[in-house]
Design an enzyme around this catalytic site. Structure first.
Site, mmCIF file in Angstrom:
data_model
loop_
_atom_site.group_PDB
_atom_site.id
_atom_site.type_symbol
_atom_site.label_atom_id
_atom_site.label_comp_id
_atom_site.label_asym_id
_atom_site.label_seq_id
_atom_site.Cartn_x
_atom_site.Cartn_y
_atom_site.Cartn_z
ATOM 1 N N GLN A 188 44.017 50.534 43.993
ATOM 2 C CA GLN A 188 44.538 51.247 42.825
ATOM 3 C C GLN A 188 45.691 52.144 43.277
ATOM 4 O O GLN A 188 45.666 52.681 44.388
ATOM 5 C CB GLN A 188 43.421 52.072 42.176
ATOM 6 N N ASP A 237 35.781 37.952 44.498
ATOM 7 C CA ASP A 237 37.252 38.000 44.588
ATOM 8 C C ASP A 237 37.671 36.864 45.518
ATOM 9 O O ASP A 237 36.939 36.528 46.452
ATOM 10 C CB ASP A 237 37.725 39.345 45.170
ATOM 11 N N CYS A 323 45.540 45.916 33.053
ATOM 12 C CA CYS A 323 46.832 46.560 33.295
ATOM 13 C C CYS A 323 47.884 45.974 32.356
ATOM 14 O O CYS A 323 49.078 46.130 32.577
ATOM 15 C CB CYS A 323 47.260 46.390 34.755
HETATM 16 C C1 LIG Z 1 43.811 44.152 39.557
HETATM 17 S S1 LIG Z 1 43.063 43.663 41.086
HETATM 18 C C2 LIG Z 1 41.539 44.491 40.943
HETATM 19 C C3 LIG Z 1 40.847 44.881 42.227
HETATM 20 C C4 LIG Z 1 39.666 45.844 42.158
HETATM 21 N N1 LIG Z 1 38.943 45.831 40.917
HETATM 22 C C5 LIG Z 1 40.093 47.246 42.528
HETATM 23 O O1 LIG Z 1 39.995 48.147 41.674
HETATM 24 O O2 LIG Z 1 40.502 47.480 43.675
HETATM 25 C C6 LIG Z 1 42.754 41.977 40.805
HETATM 26 C C7 LIG Z 1 41.993 41.249 41.879
HETATM 27 O O3 LIG Z 1 41.694 39.954 41.383
HETATM 28 C C8 LIG Z 1 41.759 38.987 42.423
HETATM 29 N N2 LIG Z 1 41.907 37.689 41.727
HETATM 30 C C9 LIG Z 1 42.894 37.326 40.873
HETATM 31 N N3 LIG Z 1 42.646 36.110 40.337
HETATM 32 C C10 LIG Z 1 41.460 35.692 40.852
HETATM 33 C C11 LIG Z 1 40.660 34.513 40.674
HETATM 34 N N4 LIG Z 1 41.017 33.540 39.815
HETATM 35 N N5 LIG Z 1 39.499 34.422 41.351
HETATM 36 C C12 LIG Z 1 39.130 35.411 42.199
HETATM 37 N N6 LIG Z 1 39.829 36.549 42.385
HETATM 38 C C13 LIG Z 1 40.988 36.688 41.726
HETATM 39 C C14 LIG Z 1 42.863 39.480 43.314
HETATM 40 O O4 LIG Z 1 42.658 39.030 44.643
HETATM 41 C C15 LIG Z 1 42.733 41.015 43.185
HETATM 42 O O5 LIG Z 1 41.941 41.553 44.221
#
Ligand SMILES: C[S@@+](CC[C@H](N)C(=O)[O-])C[C@H]1O[C@@H](n2cnc3c(N)ncnc32)[C@H](O)[C@@H]1O
Length: 365
Positions: A188, A237, A323
């Site tokens: 974040q 993830d 977001c």
């Molecule tokens: C906005 S970040 C949120 C991370 C976490 N909630 C945090 O607050 O630190 C989005 C996350 O989704 C993962 N991601 C995006 N698409 C994905 C998918 N189809 N399957 C698994 N993970 C995914 C990315 O690797 C990233 O870590």
């Protein structure tokens, strides 16, 4: 090119002022609703036109002096010319409008927007680019690098790292500068607002205590805070480095899986349903046992497949951290088949920029 005088009526998501010229919408960056401005129309399409601000004829009472010498040219910030209080009003209104227009909520259950304690100096990381001895960010609307000595929305530690990097005359490439050490995975951006976000989610989920699935968990930012109150926590993830980091200090009730959300979530929700009613399809699967789902997807929101997975086996409670209000609203329009929207809470994670974070609390019908 055509020069016109316009009255700005609103500020659209993305940060541009909206005016009307002979009925056609004209988008003018760096304006505020209520202002009279002179602008040059630079692109004319069938449905709308884009213009560049020439002069503010009648400024808004909310207009303030930007703090950054690059503002207007740099692609990062859109709102430094607007008082911070008004930025908050604007973002809250944009989220509410998306909920009415796209999610089709007649009376969106809005909570007050949560402000950032720091309206400048809050960013804990930036990515700068280096090319031919220019170190900085890309210009607004053009793929051309701008030399940037300091970024006023970033924390002092980040700016110190930028000064040090520039002194080395770095090779061409991308450089991620961070205020905190740690694994190079998603984190974040605004520490204080991220804490407020996590506290808010913990308050909403205070009465939930069985099975928490943190989808898009990264290094477990939400999962780890909530793990003490749940019997079992599963984080998913596809970033293996993030999952490794999450596993490092995991308690016995925390499990983290590296994989695609749609696949792993379907498996997890099916397992839950099977553990309760393996053979009898007449036993309702909703909320058995009490499953709580947090999703925090990238700006593209939930894929159609993932929405299907969630609608097929709805968790009892769902928290959607977004977001990007338009994709959140698009997904809520569909998720309302099986969920009621209990509240929508905007968070100002990115002051001075047009970005908005929002949290939706959903309850299975
Ligand atoms: C906005 S970040 C949120 C991370 C976490 N909630 C945090 O607050 O630190 C989005 C996350 O989704 C993962 N991601 C995006 N698409 C994905 C998918 N189809 N399957 C698994 N993970 C995914 C990315 O690797 C990233 O870590």
């Amino acid at each position: 090119m055509r020069t016109v005088d316009l009255t700005i009526q609103d500020i659209a998501f993305g940060g541009k002022g909206v005016a009307r010229d002979n009925g056609k919408a004209v988008f003018v960056p760096f304006t505020i609703e209520g202002e009279r401005v002179t602008a040059n129309i630079v692109r004319e399409k069938k449905q709308f036109a884009e213009a560049e601000l020439i002069e503010v004829l009648e400024p808004s009472a909310e207009r303030v002096a930007p703090s950054c010498p690059y503002f207007g040219r740099c692609g990062g910030c859109s709102y430094q010319h607007i008082s911070y209080n008004h930025q908050l009003e604007l973002k809250a209104r944009q989220v509410e409008q998306a909920m009415r227009r796209i999610a089709r909520l007649a009376e969106p259950p809005m909570r007050p927007i949560v402000s950032s304690p720091l309206s400048y100096g809050y960013r804990n990381r930036i990515t700068v680019h280096a090319q031919d001895d220019v170190v900085g960010f890309y210009r607004r609307d053009v793929h051309e690098l701008m030399d940037i000595a300091q970024c006023p929305i970033s924390m002092p530690e980040v700016n110190k790292a930028l000064t040090e990097l520039r002194a080395t005359r770095p090779r061409d490439g991308h450089y991620s500068l961070r205020a905190h050490s740690g694994p190079r995975v998603f984190a974040q951006t605004n520490d204080a607002v991220a804490d407020a976000l996590a506290d808010f989610i913990a308050t909403i989920l205070a009465s939930e205590n069985e099975f928490l699935i943190d989808a898009f968990c990264g290094a477990g930012f939400f999962a780890k805070r909530l793990a003490p109150q749940f019997e079992r926590v599963l984080g998913i993830d596809w970033d293996r480095f993030a999952i490794d980091a999450a596993r490092k200090d995991a308690r016995p009730n925390e499990t983290y899986i590296a994989g695609d959300i749609a696949i792993e979530l379907r498996r997890a929700l099916n397992d839950v349903a099977a553990s309760v009613s393996p053979a009898d399809p007449n036993i309702p699967r909703v909320g058995t046992p009490a499953t709580t789902l947090i999703v925090d997807p990238p700006a593209t929101g939930l894929s159609p497949e993932l929405r299907r997975v969630i609608l097929d086996s709805p968790p009892r409670t769902m928290i959607y951290v977004s977001c990007n209000p338009p994709t959140l609203a698009r997904d809520l329009a569909e998720l309302q088949q099986r969920f009621a929207v209990a509240s929508i809470a905007p968070f100002d994670m990115f002051p001075q920029t047009a970005e908005i974070e929002a949290v939706a609390h959903l309850k299975a019908r």
